[in-house]
Each structure stands twice: as C-alpha cells, then as structure tokens.
Design an enzyme around this catalytic site. Structure first.
Site, PDB file in Angstrom:
ATOM      1  N   CYS A   1     -18.136  -1.117 -17.831  1.00 16.05           N
ATOM      2  CA  CYS A   1     -18.200  -0.983 -16.271  1.00 16.05           C
ATOM      3  C   CYS A   1     -19.435  -1.367 -15.886  1.00 16.05           C
ATOM      4  O   CYS A   1     -20.602  -1.145 -16.352  1.00 16.05           O
ATOM      5  CB  CYS A   1     -17.875   0.515 -15.927  1.00 16.05           C
TER       6      CYS A   1
ATOM      7  N   GLU B   1       0.747  -1.272  -0.006  1.00 17.62           N
ATOM      8  CA  GLU B   1      -0.104  -0.029  -0.089  1.00 17.62           C
ATOM      9  C   GLU B   1       0.987   1.326   0.039  1.00 17.62           C
ATOM     10  O   GLU B   1       0.668   2.308  -0.734  1.00 17.62           O
ATOM     11  CB  GLU B   1      -0.992  -0.134   1.231  1.00 17.62           C
TER      12      GLU B   1
END
Length: 347
Positions: free
Chosen positions: A202, A37
């Site tokens: 999408c 991260e």
C-alpha cells in the site's frame, strides 16, 4: 503526510494498478455511473458485473428505465438483494425524466435530493461523470480513511461521520477528480480490504496510523452489536393442476417490497386455516417442508414452507392481484430470493 502528498500517492498508485476496464468505466455517462454505484452498494464488483451488463442491455438510457414497469426492473434485480435499491432506481429515473427533462442535475445537492441517491453516491456521479470536485465516503473509502487516521468510533454515528466527511473533503484534490474518486474506491476494494489488508504494497502504509498501531483491522470500529431478533413466517406454496404456483405482490414498503411472493401466515395453524377457507375441497395434498433461515440486516427470518397441491384449477384463476406462475414458461417478475429457491425445489 500533507493532503497533496496523500492524493498524489493515491493517484500514482491508481495509474499503475487501478482498475480501468470495468463495464461502467467505459462510455462514461451520469446514467451508467449512477446505475453502477447503486448496484455496488453492499455488493461486490464480481457479483454486480453480469447484473449491470443485463441491465444496460435492457435499459440503455434513463428514459428507457423510467418507461419500464416496476416488475421488469425488479425481475432484473432478483438475486442482488436490498430490493429498495431497485425500487428507488426506478423512482429516481422517473423523477429525472419528469422533473429534469431526462438530464441528471449538475450539482451534488440536487443529485442527493433524488430518490435513493445519498451524498456519497451524488459525489461519485458528479466527480466521475461530470468533472465536478466532490468528496465521496462509501464503505471502501471509509475503511481507507479510518485506518489511515486511526479514527476512533463507529463511522455510522453522526459525530464520527461528520469528522470523516471533513477528512474526505480536505483530501480530495483540486484536479483529477474522476481518477482520485475511482482510486479511493479501488484501494478500499483491492488493498485496504476488511479482513486481510495488503499493507505491504500500500502506498499509504508509511504514514498509516492504523498500520502503525499493529492492528489495522480494528479500524473502522464496528457498529455496536445487538442480538438480531428471530421471526417466523409460513409460506403457502399453492400449486394448481397445471403445475402453476400462486404468487401475490408484497407491499411496496418493508422486506421484499414490490416483489412477488407466496401468501404468508403467522403460524402453521393459521396457514392451514387460510388454505381451507380459500380452496377447501380443492386441496388434494398438504405437506410441511423443511424450514430454513433467511437473514436480513436487522433480523433472522425462519421460513416454513407449506406445499399445497390442488385437484383442480380455481375458478378465481384470473383474479386481480394474483399471478399463477408457470415454471416451464417463467414470467418476468421480481421474486424474493427465498421464493425463487422454493420454486425450484424438486417434488
């Protein structure tokens, strides 16, 4: 679309199309998720993967990272940029070992109190590696949510950011935390991209307000632009008779904090004076090389290299606080990107 319908659509897409084979998605632990991260902040996955693999090989545990010297950490970080991330990663590892017995705390608030871990990173660590329900709001997720709801305003402003955290909290489902968190990041990275979103495939497109507006890429709104100031620095590239370069550490704060760099001056005249005072008759050749520009997030830096060849090795070759860098047998030091570039210039 209801909150449940939103999360269900995202999870269904992830199960079919999401990325599941990235290095940090294997053998999941808080440590591995945390390192990924931090590396992924403002850096693309393809760039991060080789750095991540080298980092994990060298520092397989938080204890190994905490025990390392900062130079070792920054050496492996060289080229990733935003070096405060590397320094904070090292400081955070020390804090986890010294204050938490080498175990990551199991709450978002406690994670967010650690050096370099903000609310979104804490949420990612908690949801992906600990099974804790926690929203995230990294750059990719902000883009998905800002477009879906056609959010007005720059997400970095406090009021807009609060609204977006409220949205993220509301949409995070009561199950499948790991998959949903990964799915939202994946959608932003692979579908809802900054300049060419793949709206046609999408799953959120039928209810996306940004798509309905006809201008999805105007969301999220950009930060109000300000002209970046122009700054200049002269780097003294001092080379001794053995072909070794003089480097010194930069302050821990500021640009390239904690990395090794050439001595610097604010003007060419000051640089030459500094060279004369320090090396005097040992200077064999002094030449100005072509300047180049290095851009930071908040200003442009014009770098003017001044290459100085010495006719002998200085008596103070072993003085504290400096390092004579041998390009034939390079030391494992954290180097600022422009310094690394200059060290490899041909004669």
């Amino acid at each position: 679309m209801t909150n449940t319908a939103f999360s269900t659509s995202v999870l269904n897409w992830y199960h079919q199309h999401g990325r599941k084979h990235l290095p940090w998605q294997q053998d999941i632990t808080p440590y591995r998720v945390w390192v990924s991260e931090i590396m992924l902040q403002q850096t693309q996955v393809t760039t991060v993967i080789p750095y991540y693999l080298r980092f994990m090989e060298r520092f397989p545990t938080v204890q190994a990272l905490a025990a390392a010297e900062q130079d070792e950490v920054l050496h492996l970080w060289t080229g990733l940029g935003y070096y405060a991330r590397g320094r904070n990663l090292h400081a955070c590892a020390k804090a986890i070992v010294e204050q938490h017995g080498g175990e990551f705390p199991r709450s978002v608030d406690a994670l967010a109190d650690l050096p370099g871990i903000g609310r979104s990173t804490a949420g990612a660590i908690a949801s992906i590696s600990m099974g804790i329900r926690a929203p995230i709001l990294d750059g990719n997720v902000k883009r998905v949510l800002a477009r879906f709801y056609a959010v007005d305003g720059w997400p970095g402003s406090p009021a807009v950011q609060k609204d977006m955290w409220d949205i993220a909290e509301r949409l995070t489902p009561a199950h499948s935390f790991r998959e949903y968190t990964q799915a939202m990041m994946d959608m932003g990275a692979t579908l809802c991209t900054r300049s060419k979103p793949a709206c046609g495939i999408c799953p959120l497109q039928p209810d996306c307000q940004g798509y309905a507006s006809g201008k999805p890429t105007q969301f999220p709104h950009s930060k109000p632009k300000a002209d970046k100031p122009e700054k200049h620095t002269w780097m003294l590239m001092v080379r001794n008779r053995d072909g070794h370069w003089l480097l010194q550490p930069r302050p821990q704060t500021g640009i390239w904090g904690g990395l090794w760099s050439f001595p610097e001056a604010d003007s060419e005249e000051q640089a030459q004076q500094q060279a004369q005072l320090r090396f005097g008759t040992q200077i064999d050749q002094l030449e100005s090389l072509g300047s180049f520009r290095h851009t930071f997030s908040h200003y442009h830096l014009h770098i003017h290299p001044l290459r100085i060849s010495l006719n002998s090795n200085p008596l103070q070759i072993g003085e504290a606080g400096v390092h004579w860098y041998n390009p034939e047998q390079p030391s494992e030091l954290g180097l600022a990107a422009p310094v690394k570039k200059l060290l490899h210039l041909p004669d």
